[in-house]
Design a protein around this motif. Structure first.
Motif, PDB file in Angstrom:
ATOM      1  N   PRO A  29     -14.560  34.841  20.010  1.00 50.47           N
ATOM      2  CA  PRO A  29     -13.693  36.022  20.050  1.00 50.47           C
ATOM      3  C   PRO A  29     -12.675  35.893  21.171  1.00 50.47           C
ATOM      4  CG  PRO A  29     -15.890  36.544  20.870  1.00 50.47           C
ATOM      5  CD  PRO A  29     -15.930  35.142  20.346  1.00 50.47           C
ATOM      6  N   PRO A  30     -11.495  36.475  20.991  1.00 52.06           N
ATOM      7  CA  PRO A  30     -10.475  36.365  22.032  1.00 52.06           C
ATOM      8  C   PRO A  30     -10.962  36.993  23.334  1.00 52.06           C
ATOM      9  CG  PRO A  30      -9.620  37.548  20.111  1.00 52.06           C
ATOM     10  CD  PRO A  30     -11.043  37.247  19.857  1.00 52.06           C
ATOM     11  N   ALA A  31     -10.520  36.412  24.442  1.00 55.49           N
ATOM     12  CA  ALA A  31     -10.863  36.960  25.746  1.00 55.49           C
ATOM     13  C   ALA A  31     -10.215  38.334  25.888  1.00 55.49           C
ATOM     14  CB  ALA A  31     -10.382  36.026  26.846  1.00 55.49           C
ATOM     15  N   PRO A  32     -10.948  39.318  26.405  1.00 60.11           N
ATOM     16  CA  PRO A  32     -10.370  40.654  26.536  1.00 60.11           C
ATOM     17  C   PRO A  32      -9.198  40.654  27.521  1.00 60.11           C
ATOM     18  CG  PRO A  32     -12.510  40.545  27.615  1.00 60.11           C
ATOM     19  CD  PRO A  32     -12.295  39.239  26.915  1.00 60.11           C
ATOM     20  N   GLY A  33      -8.189  41.402  27.204  1.00 64.50           N
ATOM     21  CA  GLY A  33      -7.044  41.551  28.085  1.00 64.50           C
ATOM     22  C   GLY A  33      -5.974  40.488  27.930  1.00 64.50           C
ATOM     23  N   LEU A  34      -6.189  39.485  27.077  1.00 64.38           N
ATOM     24  CA  LEU A  34      -5.203  38.437  26.882  1.00 64.38           C
ATOM     25  C   LEU A  34      -4.456  38.633  25.575  1.00 64.38           C
ATOM     26  CD1 LEU A  34      -7.204  35.235  27.861  1.00 64.38           C
ATOM     27  CD2 LEU A  34      -5.234  36.127  29.041  1.00 64.38           C
ATOM     28  N   SER A  35      -3.200  38.208  25.544  1.00 68.79           N
ATOM     29  CA  SER A  35      -2.468  38.224  24.283  1.00 68.79           C
ATOM     30  C   SER A  35      -3.145  37.242  23.331  1.00 68.79           C
ATOM     31  CB  SER A  35      -1.013  37.835  24.508  1.00 68.79           C
ATOM     32  OG  SER A  35      -0.922  36.483  24.910  1.00 68.79           O
ATOM     33  N   GLU A  36      -2.986  37.440  22.030  1.00 64.95           N
ATOM     34  CA  GLU A  36      -3.667  36.615  21.034  1.00 64.95           C
ATOM     35  C   GLU A  36      -3.354  35.125  21.166  1.00 64.95           C
ATOM     36  OE1 GLU A  36      -5.872  34.884  18.362  1.00 64.95           O
ATOM     37  OE2 GLU A  36      -6.186  36.917  19.069  1.00 64.95           O
ATOM     38  N   PRO A  37      -2.078  34.716  21.276  1.00 62.93           N
ATOM     39  CA  PRO A  37      -1.830  33.272  21.391  1.00 62.93           C
ATOM     40  C   PRO A  37      -2.481  32.674  22.641  1.00 62.93           C
ATOM     41  CG  PRO A  37       0.220  34.437  20.934  1.00 62.93           C
ATOM     42  CD  PRO A  37      -0.826  35.475  21.201  1.00 62.93           C
ATOM     43  N   THR A  38      -2.420  33.389  23.750  1.00 57.44           N
ATOM     44  CA  THR A  38      -3.003  32.891  24.998  1.00 57.44           C
ATOM     45  C   THR A  38      -4.514  32.812  24.883  1.00 57.44           C
ATOM     46  OG1 THR A  38      -1.177  33.915  26.204  1.00 57.44           O
ATOM     47  CG2 THR A  38      -3.096  33.259  27.493  1.00 57.44           C
ATOM     48  N   ALA A  39      -5.134  33.836  24.297  1.00 55.89           N
ATOM     49  CA  ALA A  39      -6.583  33.842  24.129  1.00 55.89           C
ATOM     50  C   ALA A  39      -7.037  32.700  23.228  1.00 55.89           C
ATOM     51  CB  ALA A  39      -7.037  35.184  23.562  1.00 55.89           C
ATOM     52  N   SER A  40      -6.288  32.430  22.182  1.00 58.57           N
ATOM     53  CA  SER A  40      -6.637  31.337  21.272  1.00 58.57           C
ATOM     54  C   SER A  40      -6.566  29.982  21.974  1.00 58.57           C
ATOM     55  CB  SER A  40      -5.709  31.328  20.060  1.00 58.57           C
ATOM     56  OG  SER A  40      -5.899  32.489  19.300  1.00 58.57           O
ATOM     57  N   LEU A  41      -5.515  29.769  22.746  1.00 58.80           N
ATOM     58  CA  LEU A  41      -5.380  28.504  23.473  1.00 58.80           C
ATOM     59  C   LEU A  41      -6.478  28.343  24.522  1.00 58.80           C
ATOM     60  CD1 LEU A  41      -1.510  28.358  23.943  1.00 58.80           C
ATOM     61  CD2 LEU A  41      -2.913  26.855  22.524  1.00 58.80           C
ATOM     62  N   LEU A  42      -6.782  29.413  25.227  1.00 56.07           N
ATOM     63  CA  LEU A  42      -7.836  29.353  26.235  1.00 56.07           C
ATOM     64  C   LEU A  42      -9.195  29.105  25.584  1.00 56.07           C
ATOM     65  CD1 LEU A  42      -8.417  29.505  29.233  1.00 56.07           C
ATOM     66  CD2 LEU A  42      -8.641  31.975  29.005  1.00 56.07           C
ATOM     67  N   SER A  43      -9.463  29.739  24.454  1.00 59.26           N
ATOM     68  CA  SER A  43     -10.714  29.509  23.727  1.00 59.26           C
ATOM     69  C   SER A  43     -10.821  28.064  23.269  1.00 59.26           C
ATOM     70  CB  SER A  43     -10.817  30.442  22.523  1.00 59.26           C
ATOM     71  OG  SER A  43     -10.935  31.771  22.935  1.00 59.26           O
ATOM     72  N   ALA A  44      -9.712  27.501  22.794  1.00 59.93           N
ATOM     73  CA  ALA A  44      -9.717  26.101  22.357  1.00 59.93           C
ATOM     74  C   ALA A  44      -9.991  25.170  23.541  1.00 59.93           C
ATOM     75  CB  ALA A  44      -8.388  25.753  21.697  1.00 59.93           C
ATOM     76  N   LEU A  45      -9.388  25.462  24.678  1.00 60.18           N
ATOM     77  CA  LEU A  45      -9.631  24.663  25.876  1.00 60.18           C
ATOM     78  C   LEU A  45     -11.100  24.732  26.268  1.00 60.18           C
ATOM     79  CD1 LEU A  45      -8.693  23.027  28.360  1.00 60.18           C
ATOM     80  CD2 LEU A  45      -8.225  25.228  29.472  1.00 60.18           C
ATOM     81  N   GLU A  46     -11.678  25.923  26.233  1.00 59.15           N
ATOM     82  CA  GLU A  46     -13.076  26.086  26.612  1.00 59.15           C
ATOM     83  C   GLU A  46     -14.014  25.385  25.629  1.00 59.15           C
ATOM     84  OE1 GLU A  46     -13.546  30.294  27.229  1.00 59.15           O
ATOM     85  OE2 GLU A  46     -12.706  30.155  29.244  1.00 59.15           O
ATOM     86  N   ARG A  47     -13.698  25.411  24.346  1.00 61.34           N
ATOM     87  CA  ARG A  47     -14.515  24.677  23.356  1.00 61.34           C
ATOM     88  C   ARG A  47     -14.474  23.185  23.635  1.00 61.34           C
ATOM     89  NH1 ARG A  47     -12.043  27.909  19.523  1.00 61.34           N
ATOM     90  NH2 ARG A  47     -10.788  26.163  18.808  1.00 61.34           N
ATOM     91  N   HIS A  48     -13.290  22.692  23.957  1.00 68.73           N
ATOM     92  CA  HIS A  48     -13.136  21.269  24.255  1.00 68.73           C
ATOM     93  C   HIS A  48     -13.938  20.904  25.512  1.00 68.73           C
ATOM     94  CE1 HIS A  48     -11.213  17.383  23.944  1.00 68.73           C
ATOM     95  NE2 HIS A  48     -10.879  17.454  25.207  1.00 68.73           N
ATOM     96  N   ILE A  49     -13.866  21.737  26.517  1.00 65.21           N
ATOM     97  CA  ILE A  49     -14.629  21.498  27.749  1.00 65.21           C
ATOM     98  C   ILE A  49     -16.123  21.509  27.447  1.00 65.21           C
ATOM     99  CG2 ILE A  49     -15.262  22.506  29.984  1.00 65.21           C
ATOM    100  CD1 ILE A  49     -12.283  23.355  30.219  1.00 65.21           C
ATOM    101  N   ASP A  50     -16.583  22.475  26.658  1.00 67.53           N
ATOM    102  CA  ASP A  50     -18.001  22.531  26.283  1.00 67.53           C
ATOM    103  C   ASP A  50     -18.423  21.266  25.555  1.00 67.53           C
ATOM    104  OD1 ASP A  50     -18.405  25.028  27.394  1.00 67.53           O
ATOM    105  OD2 ASP A  50     -18.138  26.098  25.501  1.00 67.53           O
ATOM    106  N   ARG A  51     -17.594  20.813  24.624  1.00 65.28           N
ATOM    107  CA  ARG A  51     -17.921  19.639  23.820  1.00 65.28           C
ATOM    108  C   ARG A  51     -18.000  18.389  24.696  1.00 65.28           C
ATOM    109  NH1 ARG A  51     -13.864  19.643  19.908  1.00 65.28           N
ATOM    110  NH2 ARG A  51     -12.597  18.280  21.174  1.00 65.28           N
ATOM    111  N   GLU A  52     -17.094  18.273  25.648  1.00 65.48           N
ATOM    112  CA  GLU A  52     -17.046  17.079  26.488  1.00 65.48           C
ATOM    113  C   GLU A  52     -18.063  17.101  27.626  1.00 65.48           C
ATOM    114  OE1 GLU A  52     -15.218  14.148  26.462  1.00 65.48           O
ATOM    115  OE2 GLU A  52     -14.740  14.749  24.427  1.00 65.48           O
ATOM    116  N   LEU A  53     -18.289  18.265  28.228  1.00 63.53           N
ATOM    117  CA  LEU A  53     -19.077  18.313  29.448  1.00 63.53           C
ATOM    118  C   LEU A  53     -20.492  18.846  29.272  1.00 63.53           C
ATOM    119  CD1 LEU A  53     -16.468  19.640  32.008  1.00 63.53           C
ATOM    120  CD2 LEU A  53     -16.998  17.293  31.395  1.00 63.53           C
ATOM    121  N   GLY A  54     -20.708  19.664  28.259  1.00 64.21           N
ATOM    122  CA  GLY A  54     -22.034  20.261  28.104  1.00 64.21           C
ATOM    123  C   GLY A  54     -22.395  21.071  29.346  1.00 64.21           C
TER     124      GLY A  54
END
Length: 126
Positions: A29-54
């Motif tokens: 889900p989008p981060a609260p308080g962020l615009s939709e495009p920004t929340a989507s990009l941040l979520s994608a970054l966090e998924r990538h970090i999770d996938r790479e770093l565990g």
């Protein structure tokens, strides 16, 4: 000083599966308080970090939290208020510093995570 050549995506080597585009996987889900495009990009970054770093993600979580805060101020959700211009510049400077910090630390943590996944010479995991 010699400049590095600029290459387009088509001139580069194929993207390995672990570096596939960040839009794969379930969308959190989008981060609260962020615009939709920004929340989507941040979520994608966090998924990538999770996938790479565990579990090593904990090493950058404070910086990610600060990044979320700064981006929330710079790119608020609909109806949110932007800070005054001087404060926006401060947030932009913080975001730039955080991105530099994250780049350096994510590279180091990624090497550590990969070393954990590779077996040592005896065939046992590290």
């Amino acid at each position: 000083m010699k400049e590095a050549p600029v290459m387009t995506r088509s001139e580069r080597a194929p993207i390995p599966p672990n570096q596939a585009p960040l839009t794969t996987g379930p969308v959190p889900p989008p981060a609260p308080g962020l615009s939709e495009p920004t929340a989507s990009l941040l979520s994608a970054l966090e998924r990538h970090i999770d996938r790479e770093l565990g579990p090593l993600r904990e090493g950058v979580e404070p910086a990610l939290a600060e990044l979320r805060e700064c981006l929330g101020a710079l790119y608020p959700a609909a109806g949110g208020r932007h800070p005054p211009p001087a404060q926006q510049e401060e947030y932009r400077a913080r975001v730039a510093g955080l991105m530099d910090f994250l780049e350096d630390n994510l590279e180091a943590l990624q090497r550590a995570a990969r070393a954990r996944r590779l077996p040592d010479a005896s065939g046992r995991g590290v």
